[in-house]
Write an enzyme that holds these catalytic residues in place. Structure first.
Site, PDB file in Angstrom:
ATOM      1  N   GLU A  39       0.857  -1.178   0.000  1.00  0.00           N
ATOM      2  CA  GLU A  39       0.000   0.000   0.000  1.00  0.00           C
ATOM      3  C   GLU A  39       0.897   1.232   0.000  1.00  0.00           C
ATOM      4  O   GLU A  39       1.935   1.256   0.660  1.00  0.00           O
ATOM      5  CB  GLU A  39      -0.927   0.041   1.218  1.00  0.00           C
ATOM      6  N   GLU A 376     -12.138  -3.345   4.869  1.00  0.00           N
ATOM      7  CA  GLU A 376     -12.417  -2.847   6.224  1.00  0.00           C
ATOM      8  C   GLU A 376     -13.670  -1.977   6.301  1.00  0.00           C
ATOM      9  O   GLU A 376     -13.702  -0.959   6.994  1.00  0.00           O
ATOM     10  CB  GLU A 376     -11.211  -2.087   6.779  1.00  0.00           C
TER      11      GLU A 376
END
Length: 823
Positions: A39, A376
């Site tokens: 990321e 998430e």
């Protein structure tokens, strides 16, 4: 045969047994089980893995990316005797629509050049003596005879680090100019100066400097030392490009035009010629260039032998946000974009998006097999309704693609339970779990997946870490990984996170690989992950080990009050022992001398007979009172929220400001309430529900502590309870078989200060080689690998006298892999 314990001190020796069914066969371990998650956080891409050395190369930085940014961030005017002025322009003369700004130099002659110099990332541009660097720029000039341009690498004082490159820009249309510079000095403080001579207007865009040497010599490629460290892990998959970076589109704007800032991460923005790609505001607070785009991610996956695993937005936010985009047309567009992505990865070169891939240099498919949708999400039902539509569309057109759901941002709680219920009911093939917890949690939860349904969805453990980079953290993670391998029939994929961190741009820790301009190094967790990832084996061999002797002590500790981005009032605090005697009482009719404060955390004062924290911007304002030895007590307190985003934080079992329990009512922007346990500052959730706190209303709170059992009452009604009695077992093991070499791989973690003298019984149905190979990681729990010293490194040795039954002493605070010939 005892391997001496090296640097770690040994308090004692504890005896264990490991019994192995050497002829048995446990779960098959997929080649792709362990992978990496990339990321763009901590400047992992620009200024990191992406080898580009020029920061803000296209002058697109903006306060929308970071309040401190301007379009000339990292640039400064420079003169070698010439005169002029510099301006960043956004007009019809731009290079392209998605990369809108460019630099205009108005040259006014003189005896030399006038232009700009770029300082790169960190302290400057890193160059090495004798190395070559590829320069490129898009330029145009209104001067009929052309404009001479000089490109130089200098130190901050202007002294040359390389021979100058001289170019001649001709014509008032954008054209690309290139050249190679050879450095004749080594420096981490370099500046790239681009100056124009004479008069007239010179326009510049996409000013670029790349090392000639990139990973696998790819153009627009990766920084070699970082890519080499990732490749050395032999990862089975690469998850990209996020993370929170992916699915925060309602915060950024899923449907913003592609030249506007704060657009959600969308893969089509990231392909094609780099000068035509958008730049964007990164979720983590800086600009991202998309120099590493989806094509480069797929290419890098192939280069390191990893399965590509992209994650696309589900149009429901996660990562602390709670919004869902209500636009059916927009949802359908993103679903179609996802189908187009699969075609880009797998389609023939004659297909629309397969042709795009082929035009970029890769006619053959990338063989995409898995794709994640969302990350998430905090709104489980809203997410799952959208996920279901993505999944149906993908499986209808590409039935062999595994579409991965997720279980929210934590290892437990209402969101986790609801998403697992939905995934299970819909027979989703794989669910992505994420959690960051304390080392204690990882030692306590080795058996987490033992009870998972063998016939239900498989687990992709997409993000996990123990919230620091000390050796003690890596030991706890290693102990936990033995449980992942033992359950390889359920846990099919697992990746530590995050992967990379630039030391000058740290937004999250821990991280697996750290770097600066001149060096990179693996953390203690990197060494542990590498040991597991390069010694997996084809299947588990059944085994069991004895436990460490010991008992679980009762919860003990003082009490505390706190707030988080909230002003609150507390009154009538009372602590009563189990026999009814009063241990502590404060009605705040006097001063606050009974309470210990931490300087700089909030603004506490007694107001009208109550204890008030008035700073709405302060986080974790914990004040404490009482005795850290208290056990078996009741804590009563009255609490009122005065203003702010959240509710109350009432602490108990307080040892110090990093080790405690607290009842977090109205947390996470007043969306969730929970009891959290903090160990060394790292928190885990023990019980959770959706209680919200009203402003101006007084609440009666009671916490009953009995041994390891805690019961919580809100306004006289039971709110919840938990028993914190899991044992943090420091001795963990798993055994796998490497069928290629004919070896049993006995993997043992001893996460304690005592040596572990262990009787290993391989049984009498196996022929064992007398000499085994050992790889050991060992150190002190507080050891940290840094740029200057890496105390945690693998140590190879040979072990003699191995037999069907033998004794081996595993060092204190160690991870040991024994490779034993066994036929």
């Amino acid at each position: 045969m005892t391997l001496t314990s090296g640097p770690a001190s040994v308090a004692a020796t504890t005896d264990y047994t490991i019994t192995v069914d050497s002829t048995g066969r446990g779960a098959t371990i997929d080649r792709s089980m362990y992978g990496v998650f990339f990321e763009d956080i901590n400047r992992a891409a620009d200024g990191g893995l992406y080898a580009e050395l020029v920061q803000n190369r296209s002058f697109e930085y903006d306060p929308a990316d970071n309040a401190a940014y301007t379009s000339l961030t990292s640039w400064a005017p420079t003169s070698t005797g010439g005169a002029g002025s510099v301006q960043v322009v956004d007009d019809d003369g731009r290079l392209n629509e998605r990369n809108r700004r460019y630099l205009r130099l108005d040259l006014r002659g003189g005896n030399g050049g006038y232009g700009v110099a770029n300082a790169g990332y960190n302290s400057g541009i890193r160059v090495e003596n004798g190395k070559r660097y590829d320069f490129s720029v898009w330029a145009r000039t209104d001067r009929a005879e052309g404009t001479p341009v000089t490109v130089e690498l200098t130190d901050p004082a202007g002294q040359p680090l390389a021979d100058a490159l001289r170019l001649q820009v001709k014509g008032d249309r954008w054209a690309k100019y290139t050249g190679t510079i050879r450095s004749r000095a080594t420096s981490s403080l370099g500046r790239l100066a681009v100056t124009g001579g004479g008069t007239g207007t010179l326009r510049l865009d996409m000013v670029s400097l790349f090392p000639k040497d990139t990973f696998r010599n790819r153009p627009n490629g990766m920084r070699v030392d970082l890519a080499d460290k990732i490749a050395a892990l032999k990862p089975g998959f690469l998850r990209f490009p996020g993370g929170c970076l992916v699915n925060t589109g309602s915060h950024y704007g899923y449907d913003a035009p592609n030249f506007e800032r704060k657009r959600s991460y969308q893969w089509k923005d990231t392909i094609g010629p780099v000068e035509q790609r958008a730049t964007n505001a990164n979720f983590w607070g800086y600009n991202q260039s998309y120099g590493i785009g989806y094509y480069e991610y797929f290419q890098f996956s192939e280069d390191i032998g990893a399965m590509p695993l992209p994650v696309v937005p589900a149009l429901v936010t996660g990562c602390g946000q709670n919004r869902a985009t209500e636009d059916p047309a927009l949802l359908q567009r993103h679903i179609q974009d996802t189908l187009d992505l699969i075609e880009f990865a797998n389609g023939p070169a004659t297909s629309t998006w397969g042709r795009k891939r082929a035009e970029m240099g890769h006619p053959a498919p990338f063989n995409l097999t898995h794709i994640g949708v969302g990350n998430e999400e905090n709104l489980p039902d809203a997410f799952f309704s959208r996920f279901t539509q993505f999944r149906a569309a993908i499986e209808a057109k590409y039935p062999k693609i595994t579409v991965i759901g997720n279980s929210g941002p934590d290892d437990t709680g209402a969101t986790f339970d609801r998403l697992w219920e939905l995934n299970r009911g819909a027979k989703v093939g794989m669910v992505d779990e994420h959690y960051y917890n304390s080392p204690q949690w990882f030692l306590q939860n080795n058996q987490r997946y033992d009870s998972y349904d063998r016939n239900g969805p498989k687990v992709f453990l997409g993000e996990y870490a123990s919230l620091d980079n000390r050796w003690g953290n890596a030991l706890a993670e290693a102990a936990y990984m033995t449980g992942l391998e033992r359950n390889a029939d359920v846990v099919k994929l697992a990746s530590y996170a995050p992967l990379l961190a630039n030391t000058d741009y740290v937004q999250w820790r821990p991280d697996m690989i750290w770097f600066n301009n001149q060096a990179s190094w693996g953390s203690t967790s990197y060494e542990t992950q590498k040991l597991f990832m390069t010694n997996v084996g084809e299947h588990v061999v059944p085994s069991k080990a004895s436990a460490t002797p010991g008992t679980v002590a009762p919860i003990s500790g003082a009490i505390g009050l706190s707030t988080w981005a909230t002003s609150a009032s507390y009154d009538d605090v009372k602590v009563t022992a189990a026999d009814g005697s009063t241990l502590f009482a404060d009605d705040f009719s006097g001063n606050d001398a009974k309470w210990a404060k931490v300087a700089g955390r909030g603004s506490w004062s007694i107001v009208n007979g109550a204890y008030v924290q008035s700073d709405q911007g302060a986080e974790n304002t914990l004040v404490t009172a009482g005795d850290s030895a208290w056990q078996n007590y009741d804590l009563n307190v009255r609490a009122t929220k005065l203003a702010g985003r959240e509710g109350f934080l009432v602490a108990f079992g307080v040892k110090d400001t990093g080790n405690y329990y607290w009842w977090n009512l109205g947390g996470w922007n007043n969306t969730i309430s929970a009891v959290e346990k903090s160990e060394g500052g790292a928190k885990q959730t023990l019980v959770q529900n959706n209680t919200k706190i009203d402003t101006g209303r007084q609440y009666d709170l009671k916490v009953e502590v009995r041994g390891r059992q805690v019961t919580l009452l809100l306004d006289g009604q039971k709110w919840g309870s938990f028993t914190d009695d899991k044992i943090a077992e420091p001795f963990r093991q798993v055994v796998t078989r490497d069928t290629r070499t004919g070896e049993l791989v006995v993997k043992v973690v001893n996460a304690q200060d005592s040596e572990a003298r262990t009787r290993v019984d391989l049984g009498n149905k196996v022929r064992v080689g007398a000499v085994a190979r050992a790889t050991t990681l060992q150190g002190r729990p507080d050891d940290v690998n840094t740029a200057y010293t890496q105390p945690i490194q693998p140590r190879e040795s040979r072990v003699f006298g191995v037999a069907g039954t033998f004794t081996y002493t595993f060092p204190a605070n160690s991870v040991t892999f024994l490779r034993i010939q066994a036929r």
